[in-house]
Design a protein around this motif. Structure first.
Motif, mmCIF file in Angstrom:
data_model
loop_
_atom_site.group_PDB
_atom_site.id
_atom_site.type_symbol
_atom_site.label_atom_id
_atom_site.label_comp_id
_atom_site.label_asym_id
_atom_site.label_seq_id
_atom_site.Cartn_x
_atom_site.Cartn_y
_atom_site.Cartn_z
ATOM 1 N N ASN A 40 -15.331 -12.378 -11.020
ATOM 2 C CA ASN A 40 -15.923 -11.535 -9.973
ATOM 3 C C ASN A 40 -14.869 -11.060 -8.981
ATOM 4 O OD1 ASN A 40 -18.264 -10.403 -8.597
ATOM 5 N ND2 ASN A 40 -17.894 -11.966 -7.022
ATOM 6 N N ARG A 41 -13.988 -11.971 -8.544
ATOM 7 C CA ARG A 41 -12.960 -11.593 -7.571
ATOM 8 C C ARG A 41 -11.976 -10.599 -8.193
ATOM 9 N NH1 ARG A 41 -10.828 -13.719 -2.817
ATOM 10 N NH2 ARG A 41 -13.025 -14.109 -2.358
ATOM 11 N N CYS A 42 -11.606 -10.780 -9.460
ATOM 12 C CA CYS A 42 -10.685 -9.843 -10.120
ATOM 13 C C CYS A 42 -11.299 -8.446 -10.227
ATOM 14 C CB CYS A 42 -10.307 -10.358 -11.511
ATOM 15 S SG CYS A 42 -9.073 -11.676 -11.495
ATOM 16 N N ILE A 43 -12.587 -8.386 -10.524
ATOM 17 C CA ILE A 43 -13.254 -7.078 -10.601
ATOM 18 C C ILE A 43 -13.251 -6.412 -9.233
ATOM 19 C CG2 ILE A 43 -15.501 -5.948 -10.933
ATOM 20 C CD1 ILE A 43 -16.014 -7.866 -13.233
ATOM 21 N N GLN A 44 -13.516 -7.203 -8.181
ATOM 22 C CA GLN A 44 -13.515 -6.651 -6.821
ATOM 23 C C GLN A 44 -12.143 -6.078 -6.466
ATOM 24 O OE1 GLN A 44 -14.709 -10.106 -4.668
ATOM 25 N NE2 GLN A 44 -16.911 -9.773 -4.982
ATOM 26 N N ILE A 45 -11.088 -6.877 -6.678
ATOM 27 C CA ILE A 45 -9.731 -6.418 -6.356
ATOM 28 C C ILE A 45 -9.334 -5.252 -7.243
ATOM 29 C CG2 ILE A 45 -7.294 -7.105 -6.315
ATOM 30 C CD1 ILE A 45 -8.246 -9.955 -5.679
ATOM 31 N N GLY A 46 -9.679 -5.348 -8.530
ATOM 32 C CA GLY A 46 -9.337 -4.283 -9.469
ATOM 33 C C GLY A 46 -9.975 -2.963 -9.102
ATOM 34 N N MET A 47 -11.238 -2.991 -8.676
ATOM 35 C CA MET A 47 -11.921 -1.757 -8.300
ATOM 36 C C MET A 47 -11.282 -1.127 -7.065
ATOM 37 S SD MET A 47 -14.227 -1.156 -10.546
ATOM 38 C CE MET A 47 -15.218 0.081 -9.722
ATOM 39 N N VAL A 48 -10.894 -1.973 -6.077
ATOM 40 C CA VAL A 48 -10.248 -1.440 -4.874
ATOM 41 C C VAL A 48 -8.912 -0.811 -5.227
ATOM 42 C CG1 VAL A 48 -9.179 -2.077 -2.673
ATOM 43 C CG2 VAL A 48 -11.418 -3.011 -3.295
ATOM 44 N N LEU A 49 -8.071 -1.534 -6.013
ATOM 45 C CA LEU A 49 -6.773 -0.997 -6.395
ATOM 46 C C LEU A 49 -6.932 0.267 -7.232
ATOM 47 C CD1 LEU A 49 -4.788 -4.261 -7.281
ATOM 48 C CD2 LEU A 49 -4.626 -2.870 -5.223
ATOM 49 N N HIS A 50 -7.946 0.278 -8.078
ATOM 50 C CA HIS A 50 -8.185 1.464 -8.915
ATOM 51 C C HIS A 50 -8.429 2.697 -8.051
ATOM 52 C CE1 HIS A 50 -10.976 4.265 -10.927
ATOM 53 N NE2 HIS A 50 -10.161 4.094 -11.968
ATOM 54 N N GLU A 51 -9.300 2.580 -7.058
ATOM 55 C CA GLU A 51 -9.633 3.727 -6.218
ATOM 56 C C GLU A 51 -8.427 4.182 -5.401
ATOM 57 O OE1 GLU A 51 -12.401 5.347 -6.512
ATOM 58 O OE2 GLU A 51 -13.124 3.870 -7.971
ATOM 59 N N LEU A 52 -7.656 3.203 -4.869
ATOM 60 C CA LEU A 52 -6.494 3.568 -4.055
ATOM 61 C C LEU A 52 -5.400 4.203 -4.908
ATOM 62 C CD1 LEU A 52 -6.334 0.414 -1.741
ATOM 63 C CD2 LEU A 52 -7.016 2.740 -1.086
ATOM 64 N N CYS A 53 -5.180 3.646 -6.113
ATOM 65 C CA CYS A 53 -4.145 4.214 -6.996
ATOM 66 C C CYS A 53 -4.537 5.616 -7.463
ATOM 67 C CB CYS A 53 -3.920 3.304 -8.202
ATOM 68 S SG CYS A 53 -3.115 1.737 -7.794
ATOM 69 N N VAL A 54 -5.786 5.791 -7.844
ATOM 70 C CA VAL A 54 -6.246 7.107 -8.285
ATOM 71 C C VAL A 54 -6.123 8.115 -7.148
ATOM 72 C CG1 VAL A 54 -8.276 8.426 -9.004
ATOM 73 C CG2 VAL A 54 -7.758 6.234 -10.096
ATOM 74 N N ASN A 55 -6.410 7.672 -5.932
ATOM 75 C CA ASN A 55 -6.287 8.560 -4.781
ATOM 76 C C ASN A 55 -4.844 9.030 -4.595
ATOM 77 O OD1 ASN A 55 -7.544 9.690 -2.224
ATOM 78 N ND2 ASN A 55 -5.906 8.428 -1.354
ATOM 79 N N SER A 56 -3.888 8.096 -4.780
ATOM 80 C CA SER A 56 -2.465 8.476 -4.669
ATOM 81 C C SER A 56 -2.071 9.395 -5.811
ATOM 82 C CB SER A 56 -1.593 7.218 -4.674
ATOM 83 O OG SER A 56 -1.817 6.416 -3.534
ATOM 84 N N LEU A 57 -2.512 9.090 -7.012
ATOM 85 C CA LEU A 57 -2.164 9.916 -8.167
ATOM 86 C C LEU A 57 -2.720 11.340 -8.014
ATOM 87 C CD1 LEU A 57 -2.830 7.343 -11.033
ATOM 88 C CD2 LEU A 57 -0.618 8.076 -10.178
ATOM 89 N N LYS A 58 -3.871 11.449 -7.400
ATOM 90 C CA LYS A 58 -4.524 12.748 -7.290
ATOM 91 C C LYS A 58 -3.926 13.587 -6.168
ATOM 92 C CE LYS A 58 -9.055 14.837 -6.462
ATOM 93 N NZ LYS A 58 -10.498 14.580 -6.182
ATOM 94 N N HIS A 59 -3.604 12.949 -5.027
ATOM 95 C CA HIS A 59 -3.233 13.713 -3.844
ATOM 96 C C HIS A 59 -1.761 13.612 -3.465
ATOM 97 C CE1 HIS A 59 -7.467 14.508 -3.032
ATOM 98 N NE2 HIS A 59 -7.720 13.200 -3.154
#
Length: 431
Positions: free
Chosen positions: A331-350
């Motif tokens: 559960n904790r890995c999914i939580q951290i993974g989802m946060v990192l995913h959104e932040l990384c995608v945001n950097s990749l996009k913008h």
């Protein structure tokens, strides 16, 4: 009577007392005889009747002296016997609790000579082996009770016990009826009256071995059950991962059928989020630990997959990942993974462009009871930082929801040669 004899022989005052008594009685006897002779000479002729009279008087006096001396000696011996009896009764009374402890001990107790001959056994030993004390003490040696020894090895065993402290051995013994049973034996050497002996304690291990066998069997069954559950859990994680991949494939099919770029991006993000969660189940399925995942390995794989999905071949991107050795639950890995995913995608996009060297830094360190996460890109940054806290995009809402509501942490954005995000949450996982 042997102790009385030793008392008489070893008591230095007795010869002196007897000598003084003899001298005193002899002196009194001489005076008495002299008086009798004087009185006799007044009325009789010593030349005629003297020898006979003297002999009679000497015999009488000697008899009296012997009587007095023997009577005195008898009184002395009687006093010694009374003292010995009193001492013996006191010793017997003092030894009663020790004899009771020996005879009522659960453990069998043996005394051996150094050639492994029995010289004492308690009641427990007789019951354990099924023999009487007379059988033990008359003709039995260690090898008659323990089939693992012969005459020579029995002597060697006695020698080892005598010269080693805390000697202990697990062996087997044989009862009179021929049955063999396991025992644990401990022994000590000691010296008594100048002679060397061995005292050994033996405990029947039959019940303990039965318990040990039972516990071993239970442990084997539990281990088998755990292994079966592990296989079942891995199979569940594998199926969950496969089901998520099926959903991702369906979204991919839908993505290829549409020409709307916004819809394509939404489907692409959905696939990426699903993959983030599926990746956790893949790590659990392939790993040895079904409870925890190594966070560093998981994030590296996650970032590689995000790059492959969002970065074109013409874009140069360097990723720096510095993560302490941390392990978290699914559960904790999914939580951290989802946060990192959104932040990384945001950097990749913008933040990243094709005509420059792009850099993405991901740092995660533990500091006492908290985890500090820093994600920074080398893009142009953001003029209105506050807009990130008010954004109604799904990605930002997901980030704030996970960090503030699920991780009970804090998040801060700032410009630092690009956009930098700092997250702090507790290292301990809640219930």
């Amino acid at each position: 009577m042997g102790r009385v004899k030793n008392y008489i022989l070893n008591n230095k005052s007795i010869p002196t007392k007897f000598s003084l008594t003899y001298i005193l009685i002899g002196a009194v006897g001489i005076l008495f005889i002299d008086r009798l002779v004087s009185e006799f000479s007044k009325y009789h002729s010593l030349s005629k009747e003297g020898p006979l009279t003297f002999g009679i008087l000497f015999l009488i006096a000697t008899g009296i002296i012997l009587f007095i001396m023997l009577n005195h000696m008898q009184k002395v011996v009687s006093r010694i016997e009374a003292s010995y009896k009193e001492l013996k009764d006191k010793d017997k009374e003092r030894l009663v609790p020790y004899e009771f402890a020996l005879n009522n001990s659960i453990d069998a107790i043996y005394w051996f000579t150094l050639d492994a001959k029995f010289i004492y056994v308690n009641e427990a030993a007789c019951k354990m082996i099924g023999r009487s004390k007379d059988e033990f003490l008359n003709h039995m040696y260690l090898e008659d009770m323990d089939p693992n020894f012969d005459r020579e090895t029995a002597k060697e065993c006695m020698y080892n016990i005598y010269h080693h402290k805390n000697w202990r051995l697990e062996t087997t013994q044989i009862r009179k009826d021929g049955t063999i049973f396991p025992v644990e034996v401990s022994g000590h050497g000691f010296t008594h009256n100048g002679n060397e002996y061995i005292c050994a304690f033996s405990r029947d291990m039959t019940q303990r071995q039965e318990y040990r066998t039972k516990i071993t069997k239970m442990n084997q069954e539990l281990q088998k059950s755990v292994e079966e559950k592990d296989i079942l859990l891995k199979e569940i994680h594998h199926r969950v991962k496969n089901n998520m991949e099926i959903i991702s494939s369906l979204l991919n099919m839908q993505e290829r059928r549409t020409k709307d770029r916004d819809m394509i991006y939404i489907l692409q993000q959905s696939r990426s989020r699903i993959h983030t969660m599926a990746l956790v189940h893949e790590f659990l399925y392939l790993g040895e630990n079904l409870a925890y995942i190594n966070l560093k390995n998981y994030i590296k794989r996650l970032v590689d997959d995000i790059k492959e999905l969002y970065i074109s071949q013409n874009t140069t991107l360097n990723v720096e990942v510095y993560i302490d050795n941390l392990s978290f639950s699914t559960n904790r890995c999914i939580q951290i993974g989802m946060v990192l995913h959104e932040l990384c995608v945001n950097s990749l996009k913008h933040a990243f462009q094709e005509d420059r060297d792009n850099l993405l830094c991901i740092h995660m360190k533990k500091n006492k009871d908290t985890i500090h996460v820093k994600i920074r890109d080398n893009g142009d940054g953001l003029e209105d930082i506050d807009s990130l806290y008010k954004s109604d995009s799904i990605g930002m809402q997901l980030i704030h929801s996970i960090i503030e509501d699920q991780l009970d942490g804090t998040i801060e954005f700032k410009n630092n040669n690009g956009l930098e995000c700092n997250i702090i949450f507790s290292k301990d996982e809640g219930e």
